[in-house]
Design an enzyme around this catalytic site. Structure first.
Site, PDB file in Angstrom:
ATOM      1  N   LYS A 153     -31.307   2.402 -16.919  1.00 34.88           N
ATOM      2  CA  LYS A 153     -31.965   1.562 -15.869  1.00 34.88           C
ATOM      3  C   LYS A 153     -30.760   0.893 -15.227  1.00 34.88           C
ATOM      4  O   LYS A 153     -29.993   0.171 -15.903  1.00 34.88           O
ATOM      5  CB  LYS A 153     -33.148   0.797 -16.436  1.00 34.88           C
ATOM      6  CG  LYS A 153     -33.863  -0.156 -15.525  1.00 34.88           C
ATOM      7  CD  LYS A 153     -35.001  -0.654 -16.285  1.00 34.88           C
ATOM      8  CE  LYS A 153     -36.026  -1.507 -15.495  1.00 34.88           C
ATOM      9  NZ  LYS A 153     -37.013  -1.879 -16.260  1.00 34.88           N
TER      10      LYS A 153
ATOM     11  N   SER B  70     -41.854  -1.220 -14.651  1.00 41.77           N
ATOM     12  CA  SER B  70     -40.546  -1.302 -13.676  1.00 41.77           C
ATOM     13  C   SER B  70     -39.707  -0.050 -13.948  1.00 41.77           C
ATOM     14  O   SER B  70     -39.038   0.292 -12.962  1.00 41.77           O
ATOM     15  CB  SER B  70     -39.950  -2.538 -13.797  1.00 41.77           C
ATOM     16  OG  SER B  70     -39.552  -2.721 -14.935  1.00 41.77           O
TER      17      SER B  70
ATOM     18  N   SER C 278     -42.762  -2.254 -19.372  1.00 43.62           N
ATOM     19  CA  SER C 278     -41.988  -1.420 -18.542  1.00 43.62           C
ATOM     20  C   SER C 278     -41.541  -0.221 -18.964  1.00 43.62           C
ATOM     21  O   SER C 278     -40.875   0.666 -17.998  1.00 43.62           O
ATOM     22  CB  SER C 278     -40.803  -2.272 -17.801  1.00 43.62           C
ATOM     23  OG  SER C 278     -41.628  -2.822 -16.782  1.00 43.62           O
TER      24      SER C 278
END
Ligand code: GLN
Length: 492
Positions: free
Chosen positions: A81, A156, A180
């Protein structure tokens, strides 16, 4: 379905060991997966060139033979990420303000994975600074759900989840502040874990809510998830909130059986909550039956503080975000707005132009709840509610070993579904954020599909602090007696 693309880490390792494939060919294969299919999905912000990927991690198998993981991740590609630093690479947090910011060091998580020989192919798209539940707040692009391109992958960490679900990589990293990792895992039909606070170092994870953030793993199987966590977990001098515990191999008790006498509580209020999708509740009821058939004793429990989680998280996360993001003002990192006449103008213009709407809204709310005159009413009350949530989990765990809850109230929704109703978007965190507030571990695993739209459904197994081994063992036993993890989206 492309078999190699959806192979497990152990299957890929076998191919490397038998010399069916070289490290370099394996890297080529997965880089090509992105080239061929990621235009449809938009999971990655960048895929690096092969030479630099291998240069950052490549190890001879023999050099890892005596390591704790025995080379089990050597040469295995993954994605990280874009809020987790990788030395020499951009770390943008999917924000214009860090669009060209290059990390000068590795996050401990990146470093430990590289040390284990894992290949980091690139940077995954996410909500800007990890603020969201749909990956729609990324400043750069949308990420589609591989199961239905008209729907979000969750957030997210949506890019990390979509890439694993579409067979671009067998593992990826996300960060989980309020859900997330677990929510996008549920939306994309894969496994996502959120470790105990302090199990994985936050050094080099660009902070959102420092008291809530943990790096977590996405994978298609529980074993792979436990393996990647084993490489990252453990004390780190560079993060004083990491716990002083010995390194462990979280795959070691994945026998396919549950612990004898295991007691599981199912939070009944969650299944009956307002707005809970019927198909999601019924898939979870079915999962509970499977756990029972494996020998677990099931108890229906209620959790009084469940209703306070989302509101508490709302206040705490915004307060911490506002504080953490105050460092981005054009003076040190990333973007600086040109042509400002005074220092104050420079701060103002940089933050005005550099941050997106969601982040700016949250900063305003965060500063408000922390401000003199209001902090007592909001921030301090949130701290009290947080304490009550922690206490209630503790009480629940005094006579059960693990808890089961939905991961999300609904399956993956369409783009823009909550554009006019932000509260509904915030309620996505309802079942996941209490876990972050309490600092305890949880995993989301696939447990079915909706009938009409064929969308994946996931459920959470939650345990007390440092119960990762028990969570993985139970999740693995469940997984081995179901076929949900074998399903793959069409067209990949
Ligand atoms: N959806 C939550 C939020 O928007 C969770 C985000 C996260 O865990 N990073 O804050």
């Amino acid at each position: 379905m492309n078999k190699l693309a959806f192979a497990t880490i152990s299957e890929l390792r076998k191919k490397l060991e038998n010399k069916e494939l070289s490290h370099s060919e394996l890297a080529d294969f997965f880089i090509k997966r992105f080239e061929e299919h990621d235009e449809k999905i938009g999971s990655a912000l960048e895929i690096f060139d092969k030479d630099s990927i291998l240069q950052a991690s490549f190890k001879e198998d023999s050099s890892l033979k005596s390591s704790a993981l025995n080379g089990r991740l050597n040469g295995i590609p993954g994605l990280i990420k874009d809020n987790i630093c990788q030395q020499g690479r951009i770390t943008s947090c999917a924000s214009k303000i860090l669009e060209n910011f290059r990390s000068t060091y590795d996050a401990t998580a990146s470093k430990r994975l590289k040390d284990a020989g894992a290949l980091i192919l690139g940077r995954a798209n996410c909500d800007e600074f990890a603020t969201g539940s749909s990956t729609e707040t990324s400043a750069f692009k949308k990420t589609m759900n591989p199961w239905d391109l008209s729907r979000v992958p969750g957030g997210s960490s949506g890019g990390s989840a979509a890439a694993v679900a579409a067979g671009f990589v067998p593992w990826s990293l996300g960060s989980d502040t309020g859900g997330s990792v677990r929510q996008p895992a549920a939306f994309c039909g894969i496994v996502g874990s959120k470790p105990t606070y302090g199990l994985v170092s936050r050094y080099g994870l660009i902070a959102y809510g420092s008291s809530l953030d943990q790096i977590g793993v996405f994978s298609r199987t529980v074993y792979d998830n436990a393996l990647v966590l084993s490489a990252m977990a453990g004390h780190d001098q560079k993060d004083s909130t990491t716990l002083q515990i010995d390194k462990k191999d979280y795959t070691s008790n994945l026998t396919g059986k549950i612990k004898p006498g295991l007691r599981i509580g199912i939070i009944q209020d969650a299944l009956n909550a307002d707005g809970m999708d019927k198909e999601v509740s019924s898939a979870i009821e079915d999962a509970v039956k499977v756990l029972e058939s494996l020998g677990a004793s099931i108890k229906r429990v209620s959790m009084k503080t469940l209703d306070y989680g989302a509101a508490t998280y709302f206040v705490t996360s915004r307060a911490e975000l506002a504080s953490n993001l105050s460092r981005f003002d054009g003076s040190k990192y990333g973007f600086r707005s040109p042509d400002s006449k005074t220092l104050n103008d420079m701060y103002f213009n940089t933050r005005h132009d550099g941050f997106g709407t969601e982040v700016k809204t949250r900063i305003l709310v965060g500063n408000y709840v922390l401000s003199a005159g209001y902090a007592g009413q909001f921030y301090e009350n949130a701290n009290k509610a947080r304490q009550a949530i922690r206490e209630e989990f503790k009480t629940l765990f005094s006579d059960i070993d693990l808890l089961v809850m939905p991961t999300a109230p609904v399956p993956a929704f369409k783009f823009g579904a909550f554009a006019m109703d932000k509260l509904q978007m915030d309620l996505q965190d309802y079942f996941t954020c209490p876990v972050n507030l309490a600092g305890i571990p949880a995993i989301s695993i696939p447990c079915g599909f909706t009938k009409q739209d064929n969308l994946p459904i996931g459920f959470q197994i939650i345990g007390p602090h440092l119960s990762e081994e028990l969570i993985f063992q139970t999740a693995h036993a469940y997984e081995q007696s179901t076929d949900w993890h074998k399903m793959t989206p069409e067209g990949f």
